[in-house]
Design an enzyme around this catalytic site. Structure first.
Site, PDB file in Angstrom:
ATOM      1  N   GLU A 193      78.098   8.837  23.739  1.00  0.00           N
ATOM      2  CA  GLU A 193      77.467   7.884  24.655  1.00  0.00           C
ATOM      3  C   GLU A 193      78.343   7.631  25.886  1.00  0.00           C
ATOM      4  O   GLU A 193      77.986   6.862  26.770  1.00  0.00           O
ATOM      5  CB  GLU A 193      77.187   6.560  23.928  1.00  0.00           C
ATOM      6  CG  GLU A 193      75.820   6.524  23.244  1.00  0.00           C
ATOM      7  CD  GLU A 193      75.588   7.652  22.264  1.00  0.00           C
ATOM      8  OE1 GLU A 193      76.380   7.780  21.312  1.00  0.00           O
ATOM      9  OE2 GLU A 193      74.620   8.415  22.444  1.00  0.00           O
ATOM     10  N   ASN A 275      73.958  14.190  20.838  1.00  0.00           N
ATOM     11  CA  ASN A 275      73.100  14.277  22.013  1.00  0.00           C
ATOM     12  C   ASN A 275      73.848  14.877  23.199  1.00  0.00           C
ATOM     13  O   ASN A 275      75.042  14.676  23.366  1.00  0.00           O
ATOM     14  CB  ASN A 275      72.598  12.885  22.409  1.00  0.00           C
ATOM     15  CG  ASN A 275      73.741  11.943  22.766  1.00  0.00           C
ATOM     16  OD1 ASN A 275      74.431  11.447  21.891  1.00  0.00           O
ATOM     17  ND2 ASN A 275      73.963  11.706  24.050  1.00  0.00           N
ATOM     18  N   ASP A 317      67.927  10.986  22.194  1.00  0.00           N
ATOM     19  CA  ASP A 317      69.173  10.739  21.472  1.00  0.00           C
ATOM     20  C   ASP A 317      69.071  11.189  20.014  1.00  0.00           C
ATOM     21  O   ASP A 317      69.522  10.492  19.106  1.00  0.00           O
ATOM     22  CB  ASP A 317      69.592   9.265  21.542  1.00  0.00           C
ATOM     23  CG  ASP A 317      70.989   9.050  20.963  1.00  0.00           C
ATOM     24  OD1 ASP A 317      71.850   9.923  21.158  1.00  0.00           O
ATOM     25  OD2 ASP A 317      71.217   8.020  20.293  1.00  0.00           O
TER      26      ASP A 317
HETATM   27 CA    CA Z   1      74.002   9.705  20.350  1.00  0.00          CA
END
Ligand code: CA
Ligand code: CA
Length: 580
Positions: A193, A275, A317
């Site tokens: 992230e 992701n 995600d």
């Molecule tokens: Ca993630």
């Protein structure tokens, strides 16, 4: 005086567990078959979480009672996602805030504890958790929230070596349990992230010295290391800019935050990748390799032998970090993976060829199916969150997507039973409203370009423990759960499946039918996987209890629904009462 000391030492020697002999590669290779110890995350590096022990069965599990319990203490509680490891009568269990405890496995007596000194400003995305330690030689090795790897003496808790994996100020952290393969300790990184670059690293488990590193974002150079630490180029991962536009690969994510599995029969380590960064998929047209994939790495060379991408150009995600659990199907070594995107995949363990793919959750909106010929998903274009530049430039078209980004399955590991030939998958049914926003990379800042709210899809449950047939793709049985399931699963030769719930129960079900045959209230939510071992003729079952993790932090409407749950921090251990 001298005499007193000697007798005190003798008393200590008799009350302490047997001295721990060194853990060898052969012991780790045999871990899944040896019921007397639990040396690896996954009860064997293949990650099947199957124990051959069968003293506790569906016929007597009703008599299971606590043998001991241990509190992590302190003011620091939060999520406890740790799987204990057990060797020579000692249990090594990690706790929130990068703590590690050594306990007498039979009595629960504390032998020592290690509290890692954490700097201010660590940035774990999803709570201050840790998932467990690895054992090798005389060491117990675990990773810390400030992205370090620490090896402690099993007997004393003294630090033997300590290595920095990366810069916590850039968003790197580490929460996964390391695994051991041929004397190497294998770790990934967390921080998807924050636009980190995912990678897998191999170190000499005895010294901590780097042996190789392999980035998991296409375009980055891999390295091997000489004995003096000098880095040598070991080939670029893929081809720079083949699946990424512009410079986005430089902050491409694909964090390997759940660690990996290893199968000695293929010589390959299997790591799932998270992701691609940022979340806004319109900024990075292309497949964005090797995000949301399984990568199979030859542990001898540090090179990727095959990859399979579960979610190309991910826009939801759907971190593909879930464990790739190898097993035998139709005489072939294959691997199963219950992906965050809601599909269960079976790939050839040697080549990565896709053999089967089917939904293990009931509601999936982003793709209609997985094409078994091409291996690609059949996307539902209308259900991808929209491009902000197509409208006012500030917010793209919002969609309701399922599963939610917390996934059909998340970090909680599943189990596979070679007896029933079923996977036991802790699944969740939920959706999210999600939209894209403009975003630019800034070191140490969240790098999403998306907004979201998680929603429930059914009134009576979110979680469901499901027995899944990897061959037919059928859900054979399920046990629904009100709160989202967030712990892992254990299955045994006693025809049992054990798992925990956020409501605080450790449960056992008949592995063939799903009938719940035992449960125990642990006092806080269970978000960790159970283990079992045998010692002095008795089978023990253990789980860590302590509510937390990603759901209370990121869960939106679901977090509100479960905000009555209390935090904790306990190890529970159970056994059958003695016959007398
Ligand atoms: Ca993630
Ligand atoms: Ca074992």
């Amino acid at each position: 005086m001298r005499l007193q000391l000697t007798s005190a030492l003798i008393a200590l020697a008799f009350s302490a567990p047997a001295l721990a002999g060194p853990v060898t590669d052969a012991m780790i290779r045999d871990d899944a078959r040896t019921g007397g110890d639990v040396l690896s995350w996954g009860l064997g590096t293949q990650g099947q979480r199957y124990s051959p022990l069968k003293q506790v069965t569906t016929a007597n599990v009703q008599r299971l009672v606590p043998a001991w319990a241990f509190s992590f203490g302190g003011e620091k509680q939060r999520g406890q996602e740790s799987q204990p490891v057990i060797h020579d009568g000692r249990m090594f269990v990690t706790a929130s805030y990068s703590r590690l405890f050594a306990l007498d496995a039979k009595t629960g007596a504390k032998l020592w504890k290690y509290e890692h000194r954490l700097p201010d400003g660590v940035m774990p995305c999803c709570d201050v958790i840790n998932r467990g330690a690895a054992l090798y030689d005389k060491l117990v090795i675990f990773s810390t929230l400030d992205a370090q790897l620490v090896a402690l003496d099993q007997a004393t808790g003294d630090v033997v070596w300590k290595e920095k994996i990366d810069d916590y100020a850039a968003g790197y952290s580490n929460t996964a349990a390391p695994i051991i393969a041929n004397g190497l300790v294998l770790t990934g990184v967390s921080g998807g992230e924050f636009g980190v670059v995912g990678r897998v690293e191999a170190r000499d488990a005895k010294t901590g010295a780097l042996v190789w590193s392999r980035p998991t974002v296409e375009g980055h150079m891999g390295h091997t290391y000489d004995a003096d630490g000098t880095a040598k180029d070991n080939g670029i991962t893929g081809t720079t800019n083949a699946s990424w536009p512009g410079d986005l690969w430089k902050t491409g994510g694909a964090a390997t935050w759940l660690g990996g599995t290893y199968d000695a029969s293929t010589g390959l380590a299997y790591f799932g990748t998270g992701n691609p960064a940022p979340w806004n998929s319109h900024l990075r047209k292309g497949d964005n390799l090797y995000s949301c994939s399984t990568v199979a790495i030859d542990v001898k060379t540090g090179k990727i032998v095959w990859h399979y991408q579960n979610t190309p150009n991910d826009g939801w995600d759907f971190d593909g970090v879930n464990e790739f659990v190898t097993f035998d199907m139709d005489g072939k070594r294959v691997g199963g993976k219950a992906d965050r995107n809601g599909f269960f995949y079976v790939n050839d363990a040697k080549t990565g060829a896709l053999l089967n793919a089917f939904p293990f959750v009931r509601k999936i909106t982003w793709a209609s199916s997985i094409d078994l010929k091409t291996g690609k998903p059949n996307f539902v274009a209308a259900n991808r969150p929209g491009d902000p530049t197509a409208g006012d430039g500030k917010k793209g078209q919002s969609v309701v997507a399922a599963p939610s980004f917390l996934g059909g399955k998340n970090q909680m590991p599943m189990a596979y039973s070679p007896d029933t030939k079923l996977f036991y998958v802790p699944a969740n049914e939920w959706a999210m409203e999600i939209w894209n926003e403009p975003i630019a990379y800034k070191k140490g800042a969240a790098y999403l370009g998306a907004g979201f709210t998680i929603k429930t899809v059914a009134d009576d449950h979110i979680g469901a423990l499901r027995a899944v047939d990897p061959k037919s793709g059928k859900i054979v049985w399920e046990v629904k759960n009100g709160a989202p399931l967030w712990g892992g699963v254990l299955t045994t030769a006693g025809n049992l499946v054990f798992w925990g719930t956020p409501e605080g129960f450790l449960k056992a079900a008949d592995a063939k039918t799903g009938q719940v045959v035992w449960q125990f209230q642990t006092g806080s939510g269970v978000v960790a996987p159970p283990v079992t071992w045998q010692q002095d003729g008795e089978q023990y079952i253990s789980v860590v209890s302590g509510w937390g993790g990603a759901v209370p932090l990121w869960g939106g409407e679901v977090a509100k629904k479960v905000n009555y749950l209390e935090q904790g921090g306990m190890v529970w251990v159970f056994k059958l009462p003695k016959a007398s």
